[in-house]
Design a protein around this motif. Structure first.
Motif: not given
Length: 282
Positions: A64-77, A97-109
Motif C-alpha cells: 500500500g506504500y510507494g509502488a507496492s499494491i495494498p493487501v487486505a486486511p492490512l495487519n501485522f500477520a 532485517l533492519v526495521g525503523e519504528s513501524f518497520g521494527g514492528m514488522h521485523a518482530l512479527h
C-alpha cells in the motif's frame, strides 16, 4: 503473480516494481530494510549507499506504500507474510532485517511468524507494544488521521511531521530525502497503516525470538522513548541495547554514519546466515 520489473535507479542501484516493490544495491548477505510509518524505499538512501559493500541491501515499499499494491486486511500477520513474499520474490532464503519504528514492528512479527527466514534483527526507534506509556489508541489514530480527513496528503504534512519527531542533528539534506520518501505514500496507504499500528503487541512473545538483535534507541526520542527499547532488549533472548546521545526518532537519518557502522559491526559478528549465536550483553 506478475514478474517483477527492474529499472536502474542510479549507480549500482535497481528499482524492482511488482506487487511488492523494492530498491536494491550491493552484493553479499541480504539485508532487508523496513521503513517506518512515514517512509518508503527511498528513505533508506544513506543505508543503501553505506552498506552496499559487503551486503545485498533490499529496501521495500510496504504493501500500500510507494509502488507496492495494498493487501487486505492490512495487519501485522499480512505484513509479516508480505516480508516473506518479498524474500521469495528476491530469491532470498534468509535475511537480516533492519526495521525503523513501524518497520521494527514488522521485523518482530516476521521473526515470530517466519523465524526460519530471519538471521539477525536491527530494531531502531521501535517498541515491543503500542501504548506502553498509556497512550490511548483511539486518540492516537484520530490525531494522525485528522490531516487526511481534512483533505491533506502525506506530501502536505511530511516536512512538519518529520521535523517534529527528529532530533537536532537531522541535516537539511536528510530532511529533504525523508520528505521525498514520505511523499511517495498514498493517503490510503497511510490511513491503513495508522489503523493497523496500535494493534502491535508482542510483549508476551519476545522470548520466542532467538535471532540475535541489536536494539537502537535515540536519547531524545519522544515517539518511542528509551524505556520502550529497554523493555524490548530485555525481553528478547539475544539482544543488546545502544542509546544514541542527542538523537531523536529518526536515527537512521540523523546519524547515518554512526547507524551504518553499528549495523555493519553487528551483522559482521555472525558472518553467515547460520544458526543464531550466543546472547550479547545488554
Amino acid at each position: 503473480m506478475p514478474n517483477p520489473s527492474p529499472s536502474h535507479a542510479g549507480a549500482g542501484t535497481v528499482d524492482v516494481d511488482g506487487p511488492l516493490a523494492w530498491r536494491e544495491t550491493g552484493d553479499g548477505e541480504p539485508v532487508v530494510l523496513l521503513h517506518g510509518l512515514g517512509g518508503s524505499r527511498t528513505s533508506w538512501e544513506p543505508q543503501l549507499t553505506g552498506l552496499r559493500t559487503g551486503f545485498r541491501c533490499i529496501a521495500w515499499d510496504m504493501p500500500g506504500y510507494g509502488a507496492s499494491i495494498p493487501v487486505a486486511p492490512l495487519n501485522f500477520a499480512t505484513i509479516a507474510d508480505s516480508v516473506a513474499r518479498l524474500l521469495d520474490s528476491a530469491g532470498v532464503d534468509r535475511a537480516h532485517l533492519v526495521g525503523e519504528s513501524f518497520g521494527g514492528m514488522h521485523a518482530l512479527h516476521t521473526a515470530l511468524r517466519h523465524p526460519q527466514r530471519v538471521a539477525r534483527l536491527v530494531l531502531a526507534n521501535t517498541s515491543p507494544a503500542f501504548g506502553l506509556d498509556g497512550t490511548d489508541p483511539s486518540a492516537w489514530r484520530a490525531a494522525r488521521l485528522a490531516p487526511l480527513d481534512a483533505g491533506l496528503t502525506p506530501a502536505d504534512i511530511a516536512a512538519d511531521v518529520l521535523t517534529s519527531i527528529a532530533g537536532p542533528t537531522l541535516s537539511d539534506d536528510a530532511l529533504t530525502m525523508r520528505v521525498a520518501g514520505f511523499a511517495r505514500v498514498p493517503a490510503s496507504g497511510l490511513r491503513a497503516a495508522v489503523e493497523c499500528l496500535p494493534a502491535h503487541n508482542v510483549l508476551d512473545r519476545l522470548a520466542e525470538i532467538n535471532a540475535p538483535a541489536l536494539v537502537i534507541a535515540g536519547e531524545l526520542d519522544a515517539e518511542t522513548p528509551v524505556g520502550y527499547s529497554r523493555v524490548l532488549a530485555e525481553g528478547l533472548q539475544n539482544a543488546e541495547l545502544i542509546v544514541l546521545d542527542g538523537v531523536g526518532h529518526l536515527a537512521v537519518s540523523e546519524v547515518p554514519q554512526t547507524f551504518n557502522r553499528l549495523v555493519r559491526d553487528f551483522l559482521s559478528r555472525g558472518r553467515g546466515l547460520g544458526p543464531s549465536g550466543p546472547r550479547w550483553a545488554i
